[in-house]
Design an enzyme around this catalytic site. Structure first.
Site, mmCIF file in Angstrom:
data_model
loop_
_atom_site.group_PDB
_atom_site.id
_atom_site.type_symbol
_atom_site.label_atom_id
_atom_site.label_comp_id
_atom_site.label_asym_id
_atom_site.label_seq_id
_atom_site.Cartn_x
_atom_site.Cartn_y
_atom_site.Cartn_z
ATOM 1 N N ARG A 1 47.232 37.103 37.221
ATOM 2 C CA ARG A 1 47.182 38.422 36.604
ATOM 3 C C ARG A 1 47.547 39.430 37.688
ATOM 4 O O ARG A 1 47.306 39.205 38.870
ATOM 5 C CB ARG A 1 45.781 38.731 36.067
ATOM 6 C CG ARG A 1 45.271 37.757 35.016
ATOM 7 C CD ARG A 1 43.841 38.103 34.607
ATOM 8 N NE ARG A 1 43.338 37.231 33.541
ATOM 9 C CZ ARG A 1 42.664 36.108 33.746
ATOM 10 N NH1 ARG A 1 42.384 35.725 34.998
ATOM 11 N NH2 ARG A 1 42.250 35.380 32.739
ATOM 12 N N LYS B 1 38.596 36.905 35.796
ATOM 13 C CA LYS B 1 37.721 37.648 34.895
ATOM 14 C C LYS B 1 36.307 37.097 34.949
ATOM 15 O O LYS B 1 36.102 35.887 35.014
ATOM 16 C CB LYS B 1 38.253 37.564 33.461
ATOM 17 C CG LYS B 1 39.514 38.382 33.215
ATOM 18 C CD LYS B 1 39.883 38.354 31.751
ATOM 19 C CE LYS B 1 41.086 39.248 31.473
ATOM 20 N NZ LYS B 1 41.448 39.232 30.031
ATOM 21 N N HIS C 1 52.669 41.207 33.129
ATOM 22 C CA HIS C 1 51.945 40.165 32.408
ATOM 23 C C HIS C 1 52.898 39.139 31.806
ATOM 24 O O HIS C 1 52.544 37.972 31.622
ATOM 25 C CB HIS C 1 51.067 40.781 31.322
ATOM 26 C CG HIS C 1 49.820 39.996 31.041
ATOM 27 N ND1 HIS C 1 48.888 39.717 32.018
ATOM 28 C CD2 HIS C 1 49.346 39.422 29.905
ATOM 29 C CE1 HIS C 1 47.898 39.006 31.504
ATOM 30 N NE2 HIS C 1 48.157 38.808 30.220
ATOM 31 N N ARG D 1 53.394 36.182 34.029
ATOM 32 C CA ARG D 1 52.319 35.192 33.907
ATOM 33 C C ARG D 1 52.529 34.339 32.657
ATOM 34 O O ARG D 1 52.358 33.117 32.680
ATOM 35 C CB ARG D 1 50.979 35.920 33.871
ATOM 36 C CG ARG D 1 49.746 35.055 33.621
ATOM 37 C CD ARG D 1 48.511 35.917 33.848
ATOM 38 N NE ARG D 1 47.367 35.499 33.052
ATOM 39 C CZ ARG D 1 46.457 34.608 33.455
ATOM 40 N NH1 ARG D 1 46.595 34.010 34.624
ATOM 41 N NH2 ARG D 1 45.419 34.313 32.694
ATOM 42 N N HIS E 1 41.747 30.393 31.899
ATOM 43 C CA HIS E 1 41.296 30.642 30.535
ATOM 44 C C HIS E 1 40.015 29.870 30.260
ATOM 45 O O HIS E 1 39.907 28.692 30.585
ATOM 46 C CB HIS E 1 42.361 30.184 29.532
ATOM 47 C CG HIS E 1 43.547 31.093 29.455
ATOM 48 N ND1 HIS E 1 44.764 30.700 28.939
ATOM 49 C CD2 HIS E 1 43.703 32.394 29.836
ATOM 50 C CE1 HIS E 1 45.611 31.702 28.997
ATOM 51 N NE2 HIS E 1 44.998 32.739 29.529
ATOM 52 N N TYR F 1 48.795 31.564 24.277
ATOM 53 C CA TYR F 1 49.521 32.074 25.426
ATOM 54 C C TYR F 1 50.881 31.411 25.566
ATOM 55 O O TYR F 1 51.872 32.045 25.908
ATOM 56 C CB TYR F 1 48.680 31.794 26.674
ATOM 57 C CG TYR F 1 48.734 32.866 27.728
ATOM 58 C CD1 TYR F 1 47.820 33.906 27.701
ATOM 59 C CD2 TYR F 1 49.672 32.827 28.744
ATOM 60 C CE1 TYR F 1 47.846 34.881 28.667
ATOM 61 C CE2 TYR F 1 49.702 33.806 29.719
ATOM 62 C CZ TYR F 1 48.787 34.835 29.671
ATOM 63 O OH TYR F 1 48.814 35.815 30.623
#
Length: 310
Positions: free
Chosen positions: A162, A185, A253, A256, A279, A288
């Site tokens: 990211r 995250k 993005h 990615r 993820h 994705y």
């Protein structure tokens, strides 16, 4: 909405948020979003039901009450996707209340989120991704700035990072080896392989970067020496995509997305790609990469312990 909620509801919310942060590792941004969503919901119920709602009263919320709340949200202009996210936060809070307080929360959990079209990512073609890196690397008259932007974009495409993860790297992450430890995250860490072109791009940037390389300093620097912003990288890619004739979806993005999609098309395992991207759910990786359900089930059958024993 400025309607006051009950002390009991506020305390319960604080306890729930504390658990989300400590047990699930939710980020500060996520905690803040949950807090806003729940305060807004609880405030609505206070006004809608005619007074502050204690814990027991929260268990008496009906299907009609939930519909009234959702109608208010849509009437205020909240989109279907945002309302679905907000409803998910409310349901998670109520599941926690049900476990802790023994409440009957079926009317809340049975509330249906509005349908919305989930937008699929648009990766670049392989030649377009390479052209983006090359163009970004020659779009600034200051050699170190061009090298910096090329290094960042190469990390996005070469490692699936990211933009926030790439820009969070510091001098303390040097010297670069064969892998990077990335904090993603929710503070979750993962190890991603560092391919030679990405390492070489970063090293080429560092050789001509004019700012001092001191411990704790950001790896990627702005013109005056501070931390490089995501917006600066976005602008650099905007100039490059316009020169290349690429669509507006060619963003940081998208690099990615491209990493994941190209890796999958080259025969990469979906589970491994999930780990590389960080993820939490395989279904997220499925969306994705645009992989179909049949391929997802192949991965499930091959990797799930119970499925493997059949």
């Amino acid at each position: 909405m400025s309607v006051a909620i009950s002390d009991a509801a506020r305390d319960a919310l604080a306890d729930w948020l504390s658990g989300m942060k400590s047990l699930r590792g939710a980020s500060e941004a996520t905690i803040g979003a949950y807090r806003r969503d729940l305060v807004d919901y609880l405030s609505f119920m206070t006004e809608h039901l005619g007074g502050p709602q204690g814990i027991a009263a929260l268990g008496r919320v009906t299907t009609s009450d939930m519909r009234a709340w959702m109608a208010r949200e849509r009437g205020a202009g909240l989109g279907a996707r945002s309302l679905a996210r907000k409803l998910s936060a409310v349901k998670t809070f109520y599941r926690w209340l049900a476990e802790r307080e023994g409440l009957e929360v079926t009317p809340v959990l049975s509330a249906r989120a509005p349908r919305y079209q989930r937008s699929l990512p648009r990766p670049l073609a392989e030649d377009a991704a390479r052209a983006m890196i090359e163009t970004v690397g020659s779009s600034d008259t200051r050699p170190w700035v061009a090298a910096r932007d090329a290094a960042v974009v190469t990390l996005l495409y070469g490692c699936g990072l990211r933009i926030s993860e790439a820009l969070s790297l510091t001098v303390d992450d040097l010297p670069l080896g064969d892998s990077l430890r990335i904090r993603g995250k929710g503070g979750k860490e993962r190890i991603v392989p560092l391919i030679a072109p990405a390492r070489q791009a970063v090293e080429a940037y560092l050789e001509i970067m004019p700012h001092p390389v001191t411990s704790g300093a950001p790896l990627f620097r702005a013109i005056r020496g501070g931390a490089l912003s995501a917006r600066t990288v976005q602008k650099s890619m905007e100039r490059a995509r316009m020169g290349l004739g690429l669509p507006a979806t060619a963003t940081p993005h998208a690099m990615r997305h491209s990493f994941a999609t190209h890796l999958l098309s080259a025969g990469g395992d979906l589970r491994s790609i999930q780990d590389l991207l960080g993820h939490a759910s395989l279904s997220t990786t499925q969306v994705y990469t645009g992989v179909d359900t049949a391929r997802l089930m192949e991965v499930y059958e091959a990797s799930h312990p119970r499925a493997a024993r059949r």
